[in-house]
Design an enzyme around this catalytic site. Structure first.
Site, PDB file in Angstrom:
ATOM      1  N   LEU A 134       0.839  -1.203   0.000  1.00 19.55           N
ATOM      2  CA  LEU A 134       0.000   0.000   0.000  1.00 19.55           C
ATOM      3  C   LEU A 134       0.876   1.256   0.000  1.00 19.55           C
ATOM      4  CD1 LEU A 134      -2.443  -1.229   2.789  1.00 19.55           C
ATOM      5  CD2 LEU A 134      -3.043  -0.856   0.381  1.00 19.55           C
TER       6      LEU A 134
ATOM      7  N   LYS B 291       8.989  -1.425   1.451  1.00 22.07           N
ATOM      8  CA  LYS B 291       9.770  -0.254   1.869  1.00 22.07           C
ATOM      9  C   LYS B 291       9.073   0.989   1.360  1.00 22.07           C
ATOM     10  CE  LYS B 291      11.050   1.608  -1.310  1.00 22.07           C
ATOM     11  NZ  LYS B 291      10.247   2.217  -2.459  1.00 22.07           N
TER      12      LYS B 291
ATOM     13  N   TYR C 271      17.125   3.423  -1.318  1.00 23.93           N
ATOM     14  CA  TYR C 271      17.984   2.348  -1.839  1.00 23.93           C
ATOM     15  C   TYR C 271      19.467   2.724  -1.737  1.00 23.93           C
ATOM     16  CZ  TYR C 271      13.960  -0.067  -3.833  1.00 23.93           C
ATOM     17  OH  TYR C 271      12.785  -0.746  -3.996  1.00 23.93           O
TER      18      TYR C 271
HETATM   19  P1  NDP Z   1       0.420   1.903  -6.599  1.00 19.90           P
HETATM   20  O1  NDP Z   1      -0.156   3.249  -6.476  1.00 19.90           O
HETATM   21  O2  NDP Z   1       0.629   1.362  -7.965  1.00 19.90           O
HETATM   22  O3  NDP Z   1      -0.488   0.847  -5.816  1.00 19.90           O
HETATM   23  C1  NDP Z   1      -0.910   1.056  -4.480  1.00 19.90           C
HETATM   24  C2  NDP Z   1      -2.244   0.345  -4.270  1.00 19.90           C
HETATM   25  O4  NDP Z   1      -2.649   0.578  -2.931  1.00 19.90           O
HETATM   26  C3  NDP Z   1      -3.395   0.892  -5.135  1.00 19.90           C
HETATM   27  O5  NDP Z   1      -3.460   0.330  -6.416  1.00 19.90           O
HETATM   28  C4  NDP Z   1      -4.589   0.525  -4.291  1.00 19.90           C
HETATM   29  O6  NDP Z   1      -4.924  -0.842  -4.529  1.00 19.90           O
HETATM   30  C5  NDP Z   1      -4.074   0.609  -2.857  1.00 19.90           C
HETATM   31  N1  NDP Z   1      -4.513   1.829  -2.172  1.00 19.90           N
HETATM   32  C6  NDP Z   1      -5.273   1.852  -1.052  1.00 19.90           C
HETATM   33  N2  NDP Z   1      -5.509   3.101  -0.664  1.00 19.90           N
HETATM   34  C7  NDP Z   1      -4.885   3.917  -1.551  1.00 19.90           C
HETATM   35  C8  NDP Z   1      -4.799   5.335  -1.675  1.00 19.90           C
HETATM   36  N3  NDP Z   1      -5.365   6.170  -0.782  1.00 19.90           N
HETATM   37  N4  NDP Z   1      -4.105   5.833  -2.713  1.00 19.90           N
HETATM   38  C9  NDP Z   1      -3.503   5.024  -3.597  1.00 19.90           C
HETATM   39  N5  NDP Z   1      -3.570   3.669  -3.527  1.00 19.90           N
HETATM   40  C10 NDP Z   1      -4.258   3.113  -2.512  1.00 19.90           C
HETATM   41  O7  NDP Z   1       1.776   1.903  -5.783  1.00 19.90           O
HETATM   42  P2  NDP Z   1       2.984   0.880  -5.916  1.00 19.90           P
HETATM   43  O8  NDP Z   1       2.475  -0.473  -6.142  1.00 19.90           O
HETATM   44  O9  NDP Z   1       3.980   1.413  -6.850  1.00 19.90           O
HETATM   45  O10 NDP Z   1       3.650   1.010  -4.439  1.00 19.90           O
HETATM   46  C11 NDP Z   1       3.080   0.375  -3.317  1.00 19.90           C
HETATM   47  C12 NDP Z   1       4.159   0.227  -2.236  1.00 19.90           C
HETATM   48  O11 NDP Z   1       5.210  -0.581  -2.751  1.00 19.90           O
HETATM   49  C13 NDP Z   1       4.813   1.530  -1.790  1.00 19.90           C
HETATM   50  O12 NDP Z   1       5.071   1.483  -0.418  1.00 19.90           O
HETATM   51  C14 NDP Z   1       6.123   1.572  -2.543  1.00 19.90           C
HETATM   52  O13 NDP Z   1       7.143   2.268  -1.858  1.00 19.90           O
HETATM   53  C15 NDP Z   1       6.455   0.101  -2.641  1.00 19.90           C
HETATM   54  N6  NDP Z   1       7.266  -0.201  -3.822  1.00 19.90           N
HETATM   55  C16 NDP Z   1       8.360  -0.988  -3.680  1.00 19.90           C
HETATM   56  C17 NDP Z   1       9.127  -1.322  -4.768  1.00 19.90           C
HETATM   57  C18 NDP Z   1      10.261  -2.266  -4.620  1.00 19.90           C
HETATM   58  O14 NDP Z   1      11.033  -2.397  -5.559  1.00 19.90           O
HETATM   59  N7  NDP Z   1      10.393  -2.932  -3.495  1.00 19.90           N
HETATM   60  C19 NDP Z   1       8.835  -0.770  -6.109  1.00 19.90           C
HETATM   61  C20 NDP Z   1       7.605  -0.029  -6.176  1.00 19.90           C
HETATM   62  C21 NDP Z   1       6.871   0.251  -5.056  1.00 19.90           C
HETATM   63  P3  NDP Z   1      -6.441  -1.368  -4.504  1.00 19.90           P
HETATM   64  O15 NDP Z   1      -7.162  -0.551  -5.561  1.00 19.90           O
HETATM   65  O16 NDP Z   1      -6.295  -2.778  -4.827  1.00 19.90           O
HETATM   66  O17 NDP Z   1      -6.952  -1.102  -3.135  1.00 19.90           O
END
Ligand code: NDP
Length: 370
Positions: free
Chosen positions: A111, A134, A219
């Site tokens: 999230l 993270k 990172y």
């Molecule tokens: P996204 O915006 O693509 O996805 C986040 C998901 O969280 C949304 O699609 C939604 O899913 C849910 N959500 C619930 N509430 C909210 C809100 N208020 N606003 C936005 N989204 C919400 O983000 P990422 O997937 O890119 O990133 C998610 C986490 O992963 C972050 O903490 C980021 O730092 C981490 N990350 C880590 C990476 C790595 O390499 N380890 C790379 C990219 C990100 P739904 O509609 O299903 O509820």
């Protein structure tokens, strides 16, 4: 919400495709029953394009449940391809009822950053282990509360530091620890990409907790800690945001920072949402190693100047699915009753450093760490 194309490029991410998800059926191996069941929370870019497909490449983990605010549209193809039970799809309102689902061993929190602490603590209270992306949370206090909740529940808490589970970064660590290159004299590390859509949550302080440093600069900072094997004792930082750029109304664009370690080692680092950088260079008494790129999802490279060998050599090892390796590490820790390689304490240490960096950038002073 989707990631900007520029971030996709720098991370060279595999896009969500029917073929990625279609990998799923072959995970239904004979020993499927023995695998640790993962529930993925938040079906966004990372979950869809990396984590869920990676569950097809794990030895000891399997996808058993989903949590989404948009389950009606996002869940069906995943439910179909992973043969999930219809009742194993949850939303944020009925999230706590995961406690009644014995198939779920681990809850993977994917999230926005400011939601990590709440959902981690709720999952631990539901009696589940947690893998949290993270940055661990958006404050030192929240990180500590998450660690305390894991202890109270007697469950594991792992932070999603995928680079500490992948061969290129692990080989760099092993080479530096071997002593072959002598004492580390300097580390340079940079992590950044030009961010896109100004309306995304990464640029909203309440949801992200900060700017490039929270998201990508972490990172570079984490690499300095795992490459040196030391903790910083003092830090200094300067930040910059392009004036009137709608992307940087609430969070910083760039943070340039220095870390001083107890041995005297200095590391100079860059974190940016304004330019692309994806590299570390460790200069030692008798040689040098360079990860370039070091943080992409695939096709990383490791180079070295080794004592007694001419020139700069490519010493890149064979690579694996980083997310699969990370999930397998936690699954094995659960099966074997061991500690995860990247527990909550690792996330807490990073958050203490990041908090000090923001303080330094704000005050213009060097900040000491305890
Ligand atoms: P996204 O915006 O693509 O996805 C986040 C998901 O969280 C949304 O699609 C939604 O899913 C849910 N959500 C619930 N509430 C909210 C809100 N208020 N606003 C936005 N989204 C919400 O983000 P990422 O997937 O890119 O990133 C998610 C986490 O992963 C972050 O903490 C980021 O730092 C981490 N990350 C880590 C990476 C790595 O390499 N380890 C790379 C990219 C990100 P739904 O509609 O299903 O509820």
């Amino acid at each position: 919400m989707t990631l900007p194309i520029t971030r996709r490029q720098i991370l060279a991410s595999s896009l969500l495709t029917a073929s990625a998800i279609a990998l799923a059926p072959h995970v239904r191996a004979a020993d499927d029953q023995k695998k640790v069941g993962f529930c993925v929370v938040g079906i966004g870019s990372l979950a869809k394009n990396q984590i869920i497909p990676a569950l097809a490449n794990t030895q000891s983990a399997k996808l058993v449940a989903l949590v989404s605010g948009h389950a009606a549209t996002k869940a069906p193809p995943i439910v179909k391809d992973f043969h999930l039970k219809a009742e194993s799809v949850y939303n944020y309102d009925n999230f706590d009822t995961i406690k009644d689902n014995p198939d779920i061993d681990v809850v993977y929190i994917v999230l926005p950053n400011s939601m990590h602490a709440e959902y981690t603590i709720r999952a631990l209270k539901a009696g589940k282990h947690v893998l949290c992306e993270k940055p661990m949370a958006t404050s030192v206090e929240d990180c500590q509360a998450m660690i305390d909740a894991a202890k109270a529940a007697n469950k594991k808490l792992q932070i999603g530091y995928r680079l500490q589970h992948e061969p290129v970064n692990m080989k760099a660590i092993a080479l530096l620890r071997s002593g072959e290159l002598g004492k580390i004299k300097n580390i340079e590390a940079g992590a950044g990409f030009p961010i896109g859509d100004p309306t995304q949550w990464r640029l909203n302080r309440k949801l992200a907790g900060g700017g490039s440093m929270m998201d990508i600069g972490i990172y570079a900072q984490n690499a300095c800690r795992y490459l040196s094997g030391e903790e910083p004792v003092e830090v200094s930082a300067m930040s910059y945001s392009t004036p009137n750029d709608p992307r940087f109304k609430e969070v910083e664009e760039t943070l340039l920072f220095t870390l001083r370690f107890a041995s005297g080692l200095l590391a100079n680092c860059a974190s940016s949402y304004g330019f692309g950088v994806n590299r570390f260079k460790v200069t030692c008494e008798k040689g040098m190693i360079e990860g370039d790129p070091f943080l992409s999802y695939k096709d990383l490279s490791l180079f070295a100047r080794l004592p007694g060998k001419p020139g700069r050599q490519d010493i890149t090892p064979k690579q694996v699915d980083q997310f699969g390796a990370e999930m397998d590490d936690l699954a094995r820790a659960i099966i074997q009753g061991k500690e995860s390689t990247t527990p909550g304490e690792e996330g807490l240490r990073d958050m203490k450093v990041i908090t000090a960096l923001y303080e330094s950038a704000k005050t213009g002073r060097v900040v000491k760490l305890g």
